[in-house]
Design a protein around this motif. Structure first.
Motif, mmCIF file in Angstrom:
data_model
loop_
_atom_site.group_PDB
_atom_site.id
_atom_site.type_symbol
_atom_site.label_atom_id
_atom_site.label_comp_id
_atom_site.label_asym_id
_atom_site.label_seq_id
_atom_site.Cartn_x
_atom_site.Cartn_y
_atom_site.Cartn_z
ATOM 1 N N ALA A 32 0.833 -1.203 0.000
ATOM 2 C CA ALA A 32 0.000 0.000 0.000
ATOM 3 C C ALA A 32 0.869 1.255 0.000
ATOM 4 C CB ALA A 32 -0.926 0.000 1.214
ATOM 5 N N LEU A 33 2.027 1.179 0.656
ATOM 6 C CA LEU A 33 2.938 2.313 0.739
ATOM 7 C C LEU A 33 4.346 1.846 0.393
ATOM 8 C CD1 LEU A 33 3.591 5.267 1.612
ATOM 9 C CD2 LEU A 33 3.935 4.365 3.919
ATOM 10 N N LEU A 34 4.991 2.549 -0.495
ATOM 11 C CA LEU A 34 6.369 2.257 -0.881
ATOM 12 C C LEU A 34 7.199 3.500 -0.576
ATOM 13 C CD1 LEU A 34 8.267 0.212 -2.264
ATOM 14 C CD2 LEU A 34 7.713 1.331 -4.425
ATOM 15 N N THR A 35 8.276 3.325 0.185
ATOM 16 C CA THR A 35 9.131 4.462 0.528
ATOM 17 C C THR A 35 10.578 4.145 0.193
ATOM 18 O OG1 THR A 35 9.519 3.706 2.786
ATOM 19 C CG2 THR A 35 7.627 5.159 2.437
ATOM 20 N N GLY A 36 11.337 5.178 -0.024
ATOM 21 C CA GLY A 36 12.758 5.037 -0.274
ATOM 22 C C GLY A 36 13.466 6.322 0.107
ATOM 23 N N SER A 37 14.735 6.196 0.423
ATOM 24 C CA SER A 37 15.529 7.378 0.730
ATOM 25 C C SER A 37 16.969 7.075 0.382
ATOM 26 C CB SER A 37 15.399 7.769 2.201
ATOM 27 O OG SER A 37 15.910 6.736 3.019
ATOM 28 N N GLY A 38 17.755 8.108 0.236
ATOM 29 C CA GLY A 38 19.151 7.898 -0.083
ATOM 30 C C GLY A 38 19.898 9.199 -0.231
ATOM 31 N N LYS A 39 21.116 9.076 -0.716
ATOM 32 C CA LYS A 39 21.983 10.234 -0.946
ATOM 33 C C LYS A 39 22.501 10.183 -2.370
ATOM 34 C CE LYS A 39 23.405 11.318 3.673
ATOM 35 N NZ LYS A 39 22.688 12.545 3.771
ATOM 36 N N LEU A 40 22.756 11.346 -2.907
ATOM 37 C CA LEU A 40 23.265 11.472 -4.261
ATOM 38 C C LEU A 40 24.356 12.532 -4.266
ATOM 39 C CD1 LEU A 40 22.737 10.475 -7.161
ATOM 40 C CD2 LEU A 40 21.142 12.362 -7.412
ATOM 41 N N GLN A 41 25.567 12.123 -4.677
ATOM 42 C CA GLN A 41 26.692 13.045 -4.781
ATOM 43 C C GLN A 41 27.254 12.962 -6.186
ATOM 44 O OE1 GLN A 41 28.885 11.312 -1.328
ATOM 45 N NE2 GLN A 41 29.450 13.467 -1.041
ATOM 46 N N GLY A 42 27.629 14.111 -6.729
ATOM 47 C CA GLY A 42 28.218 14.094 -8.052
ATOM 48 C C GLY A 42 28.449 15.486 -8.576
ATOM 49 N N ASP A 43 28.640 15.564 -9.892
ATOM 50 C CA ASP A 43 28.872 16.861 -10.518
ATOM 51 C C ASP A 43 28.368 16.861 -11.951
ATOM 52 O OD1 ASP A 43 30.879 15.660 -12.167
ATOM 53 O OD2 ASP A 43 32.348 15.994 -10.607
ATOM 54 N N LEU A 44 28.208 18.046 -12.454
ATOM 55 C CA LEU A 44 27.809 18.260 -13.840
ATOM 56 C C LEU A 44 28.830 19.224 -14.432
ATOM 57 C CD1 LEU A 44 25.768 17.990 -16.168
ATOM 58 C CD2 LEU A 44 24.544 19.940 -15.184
ATOM 59 N N ARG A 45 29.601 18.725 -15.420
ATOM 60 C CA ARG A 45 30.629 19.531 -16.075
ATOM 61 C C ARG A 45 30.590 19.270 -17.568
ATOM 62 N NH1 ARG A 45 32.653 20.809 -11.592
ATOM 63 N NH2 ARG A 45 33.978 19.777 -10.126
ATOM 64 N N ASP A 46 30.613 20.338 -18.342
ATOM 65 C CA ASP A 46 30.661 20.212 -19.801
ATOM 66 C C ASP A 46 29.606 19.244 -20.323
ATOM 67 O OD1 ASP A 46 32.870 21.957 -19.879
ATOM 68 O OD2 ASP A 46 34.224 20.288 -19.462
ATOM 69 N N ASP A 47 28.375 19.367 -19.863
ATOM 70 C CA ASP A 47 27.257 18.531 -20.296
ATOM 71 C C ASP A 47 27.414 17.057 -19.941
ATOM 72 O OD1 ASP A 47 25.929 20.736 -21.352
ATOM 73 O OD2 ASP A 47 26.900 20.514 -23.300
ATOM 74 N N GLU A 48 28.288 16.743 -18.985
ATOM 75 C CA GLU A 48 28.441 15.357 -18.519
ATOM 76 C C GLU A 48 28.096 15.285 -17.042
ATOM 77 O OE1 GLU A 48 31.941 13.167 -19.424
ATOM 78 O OE2 GLU A 48 32.143 14.100 -21.395
ATOM 79 N N LEU A 49 27.192 14.370 -16.727
ATOM 80 C CA LEU A 49 26.777 14.150 -15.354
ATOM 81 C C LEU A 49 27.609 13.018 -14.773
ATOM 82 C CD1 LEU A 49 24.790 14.679 -13.012
ATOM 83 C CD2 LEU A 49 23.280 12.987 -14.057
ATOM 84 N N GLY A 50 28.290 13.302 -13.674
ATOM 85 C CA GLY A 50 29.077 12.283 -12.993
ATOM 86 C C GLY A 50 28.483 11.996 -11.630
ATOM 87 N N ILE A 51 28.152 10.748 -11.379
ATOM 88 C CA ILE A 51 27.606 10.352 -10.073
ATOM 89 C C ILE A 51 28.745 9.705 -9.289
ATOM 90 C CG2 ILE A 51 25.912 8.942 -8.858
ATOM 91 C CD1 ILE A 51 24.658 11.168 -10.563
ATOM 92 N N GLU A 52 29.173 10.340 -8.220
ATOM 93 C CA GLU A 52 30.247 9.790 -7.402
ATOM 94 C C GLU A 52 29.715 8.785 -6.382
ATOM 95 O OE1 GLU A 52 32.257 13.123 -5.605
ATOM 96 O OE2 GLU A 52 32.305 14.176 -7.513
ATOM 97 N N HIS A 53 28.510 9.041 -5.878
ATOM 98 C CA HIS A 53 27.961 8.187 -4.834
ATOM 99 C C HIS A 53 26.431 8.270 -4.897
ATOM 100 C CE1 HIS A 53 27.913 6.138 -0.952
ATOM 101 N NE2 HIS A 53 27.000 7.000 -0.567
ATOM 102 N N ALA A 54 25.780 7.134 -4.898
ATOM 103 C CA ALA A 54 24.327 7.085 -4.879
ATOM 104 C C ALA A 54 23.897 5.942 -3.982
ATOM 105 C CB ALA A 54 23.780 6.882 -6.290
ATOM 106 N N THR A 55 22.932 6.201 -3.122
ATOM 107 C CA THR A 55 22.394 5.155 -2.243
ATOM 108 C C THR A 55 20.878 5.165 -2.336
ATOM 109 O OG1 THR A 55 22.234 6.588 -0.310
ATOM 110 C CG2 THR A 55 24.314 5.386 -0.613
ATOM 111 N N LEU A 56 20.299 4.034 -1.984
ATOM 112 C CA LEU A 56 18.853 3.917 -1.919
ATOM 113 C C LEU A 56 18.509 3.120 -0.693
ATOM 114 C CD1 LEU A 56 16.008 4.225 -3.052
ATOM 115 C CD2 LEU A 56 16.382 2.140 -4.353
#
Length: 167
Positions: free
Chosen positions: A143-167
């Motif tokens: 009935a209920l779905l939850t999630g949480s996490g962290k997202l670290q990274g950068d956006l340079r020259d039209d490129e997205l870099g994800i250094e750390h992602a959690t769920l």
């Protein structure tokens, strides 16, 4: 030059946005998006943007958001959004079958952390997301779905870099 702006009680009602099909460049619009209401209460003071409330309502549902962000090179932000949507009835296509009832769903999303605007964009954000009433779609879903996490990274020259992602 510091500037303060207060936008209070803005309300747009009964809007219809018309859109042509993907290959259509002339002629009448083929799709209409109906918006019941858009509201906004916001304040920009001392380089801090505060969304006291911003919302959009449509016949099928809507969303609202509130939060704040410091408009500076190091930008802390804190946002929260809620949404609800009515999925249309499911047409089975079988002779004599009754279409299932429309299904209401709702949820929430929050985002907090910091964005650094230097040599591109660096971000370190925490998020929470939830969706309610999923079991109305399929009984085996919670009935209920939850999630949480962290997202670290950068956006340079039209490129997205994800250094750390959690769920």
């Amino acid at each position: 030059l510091p500037i303060d702006v207060s936008v209070q009680g803005v309300s747009l009602r009964d809007l219809t946005l018309l859109q042509r099909g993907p290959q259509q460049t002339t002629g009448p619009a083929t799709q209409a998006l109906k918006i019941t209401e858009i509201t906004l209460d916001a304040l920009l003071q001392d380089n801090e943007l505060t969304l006291q409330s911003a919302a959009i309502r449509m016949p099928e549902g809507g969303a609202s958001i509130l939060g704040s962000a410091l408009l500076a090179e190091r930008m802390p932000l804190d946002l929260a959004a809620n949404w609800d949507w009515l999925l249309p009835a499911n047409e089975s296509g079988e002779p004599g079958a009754q279409p299932a009832a429309a299904t209401p769903l709702s949820g929430a999303f929050s985002l907090a952390g910091e964005i650094l605007w230097r040599d591109g964009v660096n971000f370190n954000l925490g998020y929470r997301i939830s969706a309610s009433d999923l079991s109305r779609l399929r009984p085996e879903l919670p009935a209920l779905l939850t999630g949480s996490g962290k997202l670290q990274g950068d956006l340079r020259d039209d490129e997205l870099g994800i250094e750390h992602a959690t769920l």
